[in-house]
Enzyme design. Structure first.
Site, short mmCIF file in Angstrom:
data_model
loop_
_atom_site.label_atom_id
_atom_site.label_comp_id
_atom_site.label_asym_id
_atom_site.label_seq_id
_atom_site.Cartn_x
_atom_site.Cartn_y
_atom_site.Cartn_z
N PHE A 10 1.41 0.74 14.74
CA PHE A 10 0.02 0.34 15.01
C PHE A 10 -0.09 -1.05 15.63
N ILE A 11 0.33 -2.08 14.90
CA ILE A 11 0.09 -3.45 15.40
C ILE A 11 1.03 -3.77 16.56
N ASP A 31 12.63 0.17 18.17
CA ASP A 31 11.95 0.95 17.14
C ASP A 31 12.80 2.18 16.82
N LEU A 33 11.64 4.83 15.32
CA LEU A 33 10.71 5.96 15.36
C LEU A 33 10.65 6.71 14.03
N GLU A 82 8.36 -0.62 6.74
CA GLU A 82 7.61 0.43 6.05
C GLU A 82 6.36 -0.29 5.57
N THR A 132 2.38 -10.15 5.33
CA THR A 132 1.10 -9.68 4.79
C THR A 132 0.56 -10.61 3.70
N ASP A 133 -0.76 -10.57 3.51
CA ASP A 133 -1.37 -11.33 2.41
C ASP A 133 -1.06 -10.72 1.05
N GLU A 134 -0.57 -9.45 1.05
CA GLU A 134 -0.32 -8.77 -0.25
C GLU A 134 0.77 -9.46 -1.05
N TYR A 158 5.85 -2.18 -1.98
CA TYR A 158 5.67 -2.65 -0.60
C TYR A 158 5.58 -4.17 -0.55
N ALA A 160 6.36 -6.39 -2.73
CA ALA A 160 7.56 -7.07 -3.24
C ALA A 160 8.64 -7.08 -2.15
N LYS A 162 8.10 -6.99 1.08
CA LYS A 162 7.68 -7.94 2.13
C LYS A 162 7.90 -9.38 1.65
N PRO A 288 -2.06 3.24 -8.67
CA PRO A 288 -1.46 2.44 -9.75
C PRO A 288 -1.25 1.00 -9.29
N HIS A 290 -3.39 -1.20 -8.49
CA HIS A 290 -4.24 -1.49 -7.33
C HIS A 290 -4.75 -2.94 -7.32
P1 NAD Z 1 3.31 0.78 11.10
O1 NAD Z 1 3.77 1.47 9.86
O2 NAD Z 1 2.15 1.32 11.86
O3 NAD Z 1 4.52 0.69 12.14
C1 NAD Z 1 5.81 0.31 11.76
C2 NAD Z 1 6.75 0.57 12.93
O4 NAD Z 1 8.06 0.10 12.56
C3 NAD Z 1 6.90 2.05 13.31
O5 NAD Z 1 6.84 2.22 14.70
C4 NAD Z 1 8.28 2.41 12.77
O6 NAD Z 1 8.93 3.45 13.50
C5 NAD Z 1 9.01 1.08 12.89
N1 NAD Z 1 10.14 0.99 11.95
C6 NAD Z 1 10.10 1.26 10.61
N2 NAD Z 1 11.33 1.11 10.08
C7 NAD Z 1 12.14 0.71 11.10
C8 NAD Z 1 13.51 0.39 11.17
N3 NAD Z 1 14.30 0.46 10.09
N4 NAD Z 1 14.03 0.01 12.37
C9 NAD Z 1 13.24 -0.04 13.48
N5 NAD Z 1 11.95 0.29 13.47
C10 NAD Z 1 11.39 0.64 12.28
O7 NAD Z 1 3.07 -0.73 10.69
P2 NAD Z 1 1.90 -1.72 11.14
O8 NAD Z 1 0.68 -1.43 10.37
O9 NAD Z 1 1.86 -1.77 12.62
O10 NAD Z 1 2.48 -3.10 10.57
C11 NAD Z 1 3.34 -3.93 11.37
C12 NAD Z 1 3.78 -5.12 10.54
O11 NAD Z 1 2.64 -5.86 10.13
C13 NAD Z 1 4.52 -4.74 9.26
O12 NAD Z 1 5.56 -5.67 9.07
C14 NAD Z 1 3.48 -4.88 8.16
O13 NAD Z 1 4.06 -5.21 6.94
C15 NAD Z 1 2.64 -6.02 8.72
N6 NAD Z 1 1.23 -6.02 8.28
C16 NAD Z 1 0.44 -4.93 8.52
C17 NAD Z 1 -0.91 -4.98 8.16
C18 NAD Z 1 -1.84 -3.81 8.38
O14 NAD Z 1 -2.98 -3.88 7.95
N7 NAD Z 1 -1.42 -2.74 9.05
C19 NAD Z 1 -1.43 -6.12 7.56
C20 NAD Z 1 -0.58 -7.21 7.30
C21 NAD Z 1 0.75 -7.15 7.71
O1 DAU Z 2 -3.52 -6.66 3.21
C1 DAU Z 2 -2.61 -6.31 4.21
C2 DAU Z 2 -2.10 -4.92 3.98
O2 DAU Z 2 -3.15 -4.03 4.28
C3 DAU Z 2 -0.87 -4.58 4.81
O3 DAU Z 2 0.19 -5.41 4.44
C4 DAU Z 2 -0.45 -3.12 4.65
O4 DAU Z 2 0.61 -2.82 5.54
C5 DAU Z 2 -1.65 -2.26 4.97
O5 DAU Z 2 -1.33 -0.90 4.73
C6 DAU Z 2 -2.86 -2.66 4.13
O6 DAU Z 2 -2.64 -2.36 2.72
P1 DAU Z 2 -3.81 -1.74 1.81
O7 DAU Z 2 -3.18 -1.05 0.68
O8 DAU Z 2 -4.87 -2.74 1.54
O9 DAU Z 2 -4.40 -0.69 2.90
P2 DAU Z 2 -4.90 0.82 2.77
O10 DAU Z 2 -5.55 1.15 4.07
O11 DAU Z 2 -3.83 1.73 2.27
O12 DAU Z 2 -6.03 0.72 1.65
C7 DAU Z 2 -7.13 -0.15 1.82
C8 DAU Z 2 -7.98 -0.04 0.57
O13 DAU Z 2 -8.58 1.27 0.54
C9 DAU Z 2 -7.20 -0.17 -0.72
O14 DAU Z 2 -8.02 -0.84 -1.68
C10 DAU Z 2 -6.96 1.27 -1.16
C11 DAU Z 2 -8.21 1.99 -0.65
N1 DAU Z 2 -8.01 3.41 -0.25
C12 DAU Z 2 -7.01 3.71 0.61
C13 DAU Z 2 -6.79 5.01 0.99
C14 DAU Z 2 -5.66 5.36 1.95
C15 DAU Z 2 -8.87 4.38 -0.74
O15 DAU Z 2 -9.82 4.11 -1.50
N2 DAU Z 2 -8.67 5.67 -0.34
C16 DAU Z 2 -7.65 6.04 0.49
O16 DAU Z 2 -7.49 7.25 0.78
#
Ligand code: NAD
Ligand code: DAU
Length: 351
Positions: A10-11, A31, A33, A82, A132-134, A158, A160, A162, A288, A290
């Site tokens: 995604f990002i 990547d 994939l 992941e 991540t902020d998590e 997750y 932990a 990160k 769990p 949460h």
């Molecule tokens: P995503 O899950 O959409 O994409 C992850 C990508 O990494 C995928 O294309 C996957 O194929 C690749 N990948 C996974 N394992 C791999 C490996 N072993 N070798 C090579 N490639 C691999 O993730 P995203 O949401 O785009 O997040 C990107 C980064 O940003 C992550 O590090 C995540 O922790 C961080 N992040 C995401 C969010 C969010 O809200 N999505 C928020 C804060 C931080």
């Molecule tokens: O804060 C940054 C993080 O945000 C990133 O590091 C992670 O990669 C990203 O996945 C995201 O984590 P969250 O757990 O916050 O995101 P998610 O979209 O899974 O859930 C957002 C909120 O919505 C969370 O409180 C759980 C809730 N939720 C999620 C799903 C998938 C629901 O209520 N129902 C759902 O089906």
């Protein structure tokens, strides 16, 4: 050129598309994939000489060494991970492998590469670790926001894993002097997000007439950051951030989950009228462990590097809902295969 890991996710895919829209500096995307990747997301770059794809696992040291030697990047921007909390509850080992071992392997390969550089190439090299902020755990309603000095208190496998990767990145700066930067951002949303995460899941389920599964009471708060704003912050940190520093990135948009879901229902009612989408909201068993609330104080990034988000939650969410409605083929593509098994595993047991 720069090397991006995880650019089919995604990002990473948004970052590459924005980067090549703004620069002519080439990108190599590494990547492996996983299920979360969709190479078709970058189909518009087919035949673009500025873009190269290398399918490789960041845990594979020999493959990463060979890629670094071949492309000689001036920077590594590390997104690969992941990334889904619910999946980390069902299967934590993959998170330890990619997020900890993979980041460690990438850091070690990059250190080896950087050590052999000389002059400006060595001093200008950067390794930017996207986190991540998590890692900071959960805030209460009366607490302030996370800052760069907040204590690490991860609560899920997750977060932990990160946190482990952040510690490694920090150690490579302190021990080896490697020019490492770390960014920790809040929840991203926007085009091209895999529909396992809250916002795209709710949009595609609403459109398909399926239940909108809200965990627990739906009062958990996230600080929503439009992905384009996240990408601009990363570019700015890469350009002018101080090695060894942490930068927090947030959207200034704290919202309870239930409000987010209801806003999506309202937008769906505007764009695809004829149904009361809120009727589809279903309360299901909570996640769990949460985390209750995340919120980011991004004043360091604003003060030092002049960055702040440009998208409001209202405008960002409108763009996002529109994107999913306009890209039905992309949605159908990512919902095939593995996605169905995940939905079964995560939601059927929640009741
Ligand atoms: P995503 O899950 O959409 O994409 C992850 C990508 O990494 C995928 O294309 C996957 O194929 C690749 N990948 C996974 N394992 C791999 C490996 N072993 N070798 C090579 N490639 C691999 O993730 P995203 O949401 O785009 O997040 C990107 C980064 O940003 C992550 O590090 C995540 O922790 C961080 N992040 C995401 C969010 C969010 O809200 N999505 C928020 C804060 C931080
Ligand atoms: O804060 C940054 C993080 O945000 C990133 O590091 C992670 O990669 C990203 O996945 C995201 O984590 P969250 O757990 O916050 O995101 P998610 O979209 O899974 O859930 C957002 C909120 O919505 C969370 O409180 C759980 C809730 N939720 C999620 C799903 C998938 C629901 O209520 N129902 C759902 O089906």
């Amino acid at each position: 050129m720069i090397l991006v890991t995880g650019g089919c996710g995604f990002i990473g895919s948004n970052f590459i598309l924005d980067w090549l829209a703004l620069h002519d500096e080439p990108v190599v995307n590494v990547d492996v994939l996983t299920y979360a990747a969709n190479p078709k997301t970058l189909a518009s770059l087919d035949g673009d000489s500025r873009y190269t794809f290398e399918r490789a696992d960041i845990c594979d040291r020999a493959a990463i060494d060979a890629i670094l030697a071949k492309y000689q990047p001036r920077a590594v921007v590390h997104f690969a991970a992941e990334s889904h909390v619910d999946r980390s509850i069902h299967g934590p080992m993959a998170f330890m492998q990619t997020n900890v071992i993979g980041t460690g392997t990438l850091l070690e390969a990059s250190r080896n590469y950087w050590k052999a550089l000389t002059g400006e190439q060595a001093t200008k090299f950067r390794f930017l670790h996207v986190s991540t902020d998590e890692v900071f755990g959960s805030l209460g309603p009366g607490d302030g926001k996370f800052t760069e000095t907040s204590q690490y208190q991860p609560n899920s496998p997750y977060s932990a894993s990160k946190a482990g990767s952040d510690h490694l990145a920090r150690a490579y700066f302190h021990t080896y002097g490697m020019p490492v930067l770390v960014t920790n951002c809040s929840n991203n949303y926007g085009p091209r997000q895999f529909p396992e995460k809250l916002i795209p899941l709710m949009i595609v389920n609403a459109h398909a007439g399926k239940p909108l599964p809200v965990y627990g009471d739906g009062q958990q708060i996230r600080d929503w950051l439009y992905v384009g704003d996240h990408c601009s912050a990363i570019r700015r940190v890469l350009e002018a951030g101080r090695p060894g520093e942490l930068y927090l990135i947030g959207g200034d948009a704290e919202k309870p989950n239930l409000d987010v879901v209801k806003t999506i229902c309202r937008l769906m009612g505007q764009y695809v009228p004829g149904r009361d989408y809120e009727q589809q909201i279903t309360y299901v068993a909570d996640r769990p462990g949460h985390d209750r609330r995340y919120a980011i104080d991004f004043s360091k990034l604003e003060r030092e590097l002049g960055w702040r988000p440009t998208e409001s939650f209202a405008t960002g969410l409108e763009k996002t809902v529109r994107w999913y409605l306009d890209n039905a083929a992309w949605v159908a593509d990512v919902q095939s295969g593995e996605y169905k098994q995940w939905v079964e595993k995560n939601y059927v047991a929640r009741g």
